[in-house]
Design an enzyme around this catalytic site. Structure first.
Site, mmCIF file in Angstrom:
data_model
loop_
_atom_site.group_PDB
_atom_site.id
_atom_site.type_symbol
_atom_site.label_atom_id
_atom_site.label_comp_id
_atom_site.label_asym_id
_atom_site.label_seq_id
_atom_site.Cartn_x
_atom_site.Cartn_y
_atom_site.Cartn_z
ATOM 1 N N ARG A 51 45.302 33.049 38.710
ATOM 2 C CA ARG A 51 46.292 34.327 38.403
ATOM 3 C C ARG A 51 45.791 35.380 37.652
ATOM 4 O O ARG A 51 45.351 36.559 38.202
ATOM 5 C CB ARG A 51 47.804 33.729 38.304
ATOM 6 C CG ARG A 51 48.521 33.500 38.837
ATOM 7 C CD ARG A 51 49.358 32.338 38.562
ATOM 8 N NE ARG A 51 48.389 31.561 38.614
ATOM 9 C CZ ARG A 51 48.011 30.374 39.432
ATOM 10 N NH1 ARG A 51 48.502 30.367 40.642
ATOM 11 N NH2 ARG A 51 47.186 29.124 39.140
ATOM 12 N N LYS A 80 22.601 30.841 29.647
ATOM 13 C CA LYS A 80 21.243 30.713 29.297
ATOM 14 C C LYS A 80 20.767 30.841 27.191
ATOM 15 O O LYS A 80 19.910 30.669 26.782
ATOM 16 C CB LYS A 80 19.895 32.385 29.401
ATOM 17 C CG LYS A 80 20.312 32.889 31.088
ATOM 18 C CD LYS A 80 19.157 33.214 30.930
ATOM 19 C CE LYS A 80 19.631 34.205 32.394
ATOM 20 N NZ LYS A 80 18.627 35.547 32.960
HETATM 21 C C1 NCD Z 1 47.455 29.525 32.606
HETATM 22 C C2 NCD Z 1 46.600 29.091 31.053
HETATM 23 O O1 NCD Z 1 45.556 29.274 31.454
HETATM 24 O O2 NCD Z 1 47.043 28.891 30.300
HETATM 25 N N1 NCD Z 1 47.093 29.484 32.973
HETATM 26 C C3 NCD Z 1 47.604 30.727 33.628
HETATM 27 O O3 NCD Z 1 46.885 31.561 33.129
HETATM 28 N N2 NCD Z 1 48.379 31.289 34.190
HETATM 29 C C4 NCD Z 1 48.175 27.597 32.626
HETATM 30 C C5 NCD Z 1 47.320 26.686 32.744
HETATM 31 O O4 NCD Z 1 46.218 27.034 33.007
HETATM 32 O O5 NCD Z 1 48.108 25.212 32.732
#
Ligand code: NCD
Length: 305
Positions: A51, A80
């Protein structure tokens, strides 16, 4: 030049301006379609993402800009042995704004000290995730029409869940907000969130174990995944991973206007049977993330539309 490393760098007035901008983008997408023509966003993702990276990319494309970058440390010169500082010094020559995700807490801050272009923290270890919070805030605003006088339940991995840390900080600035922090003992919110954020601002909070008991008083329920990649041993993860599973059954005592949020990805902490409940907002939240990232890019690039 501004960066966004921590959500608290934005005043509540600036958050409201970003929300107003996102709402205008939703209503008038064409007006923004060429706003970033000729500009480039670099997505430097040293840790997996769906996302956040794709919504940053979609955001830049919908503003008429372009995107370059990498989606895993293995495919960059980090493999690297290149330092984050050197990587951003180089990328500053190629792009106009950087979105960086890194497994080490503080890496985007280090990057911002070196970069000659704005750096956005797209998640640093178990620390912060300010642009997820922007998505969360737009979701709360669109669903509730306000930030004040809300009882917010945060549930799951409050220790390693960076989205929770940023959300609590951001929401602590609104009057009448109360937090119910629902977690197993081992995954309680870090002490600094209580001592540096909640206590100095006299924010009412409870730390509880039972989701069922908390449910009836909540206006917002923010579910999170147990952050497997931050555990030191697999046995602890396995023991804790199924502590909370939200089902339609457990929602029976919830308010009719509860909003269920989750930053996603979901593992099994929300049963898919909840997806059809009108109170489930997590897919809308993912869409809201794109609009807020568009608003943020416009702000940091100082583009007036
Ligand atoms: C979250 C993250 O990366 O902290 N994800 C996201 O960015 N929507 C939540 C998760 O990974 O659990």
């Amino acid at each position: 030049m501004r960066h966004l490393i921590d959500i608290m760098e934005l005043s509540t007035e600036e958050i409201q301006q970003l929300i107003d901008c996102a709402i205008d983008i939703i209503a008038n997408p064409k007006k923004y379609a060429e706003a970033c023509h000729g500009k480039k966003l670099a997505t430097l993702f040293f840790e997996p993402s769906t996302r956040t990276r794709l919504s940053f990319e979609a955001a830049m494309y919908e503003l008429g800009g372009n995107v370059l970058g990498f989606s895993e440390a293995q495919s960059s010169s980090a493999s690297k042995g290149e330092s984050v500082s050197d990587t951003v010094s180089v990328v500053s020559c190629y792009a106009d704004v950087i979105a960086m995700r890194h497994p080490k807490e503080g890496a985007p801050l280090v990057a911002s000290m070196k970069a000659s272009i704005p750096v956005i923290n797209a998640g640093d270890g178990g620390h912060n995730h300010p642009t997820q919070t922007l998505a969360d805030l737009l979701t709360i605003y669109r669903e509730k029409g306000r930030f004040e006088n809300l009882t917010i339940g945060v549930c799951g991995d409050l220790k390693f869940g960076r989205t929770v840390h940023s959300l609590i900080s951001a929401m602590s600035r609104y009057a009448g907000v109360k937090f119910v922090m629902i977690s197993p003992e081992e995954l309680r919110v870090p002490r600094y969130i209580i001592s540096d954020v909640l206590e100095p601002n006299n924010i009412p909070y409870e730390e509880v174990r039972s989701l069922e008991k908390a449910m009836p008083e909540l206006d917002i329920l923010y579910m999170t995944r147990v952050q497997r990649e931050r555990f030191f041993n697999e046995a602890d993860y396995i023991r804790l991973k199924d502590t909370y599973i939200l089902t339609p059954e457990k929602l029976r005592t919830a308010k009719a206007d509860l909003n269920i949020l989750h930053p996603l990805p979901r593992v099994n902490e929300i049963s898919v049977a909840v997806d059809d409940d009108p109170r489930a907002c997590y897919f809308k939240q993912a869409l809201n993330g794109k609009y807020m990232r568009m608003a943020l890019i416009l702000k940091l690039l100082e583009v007036a539309v």
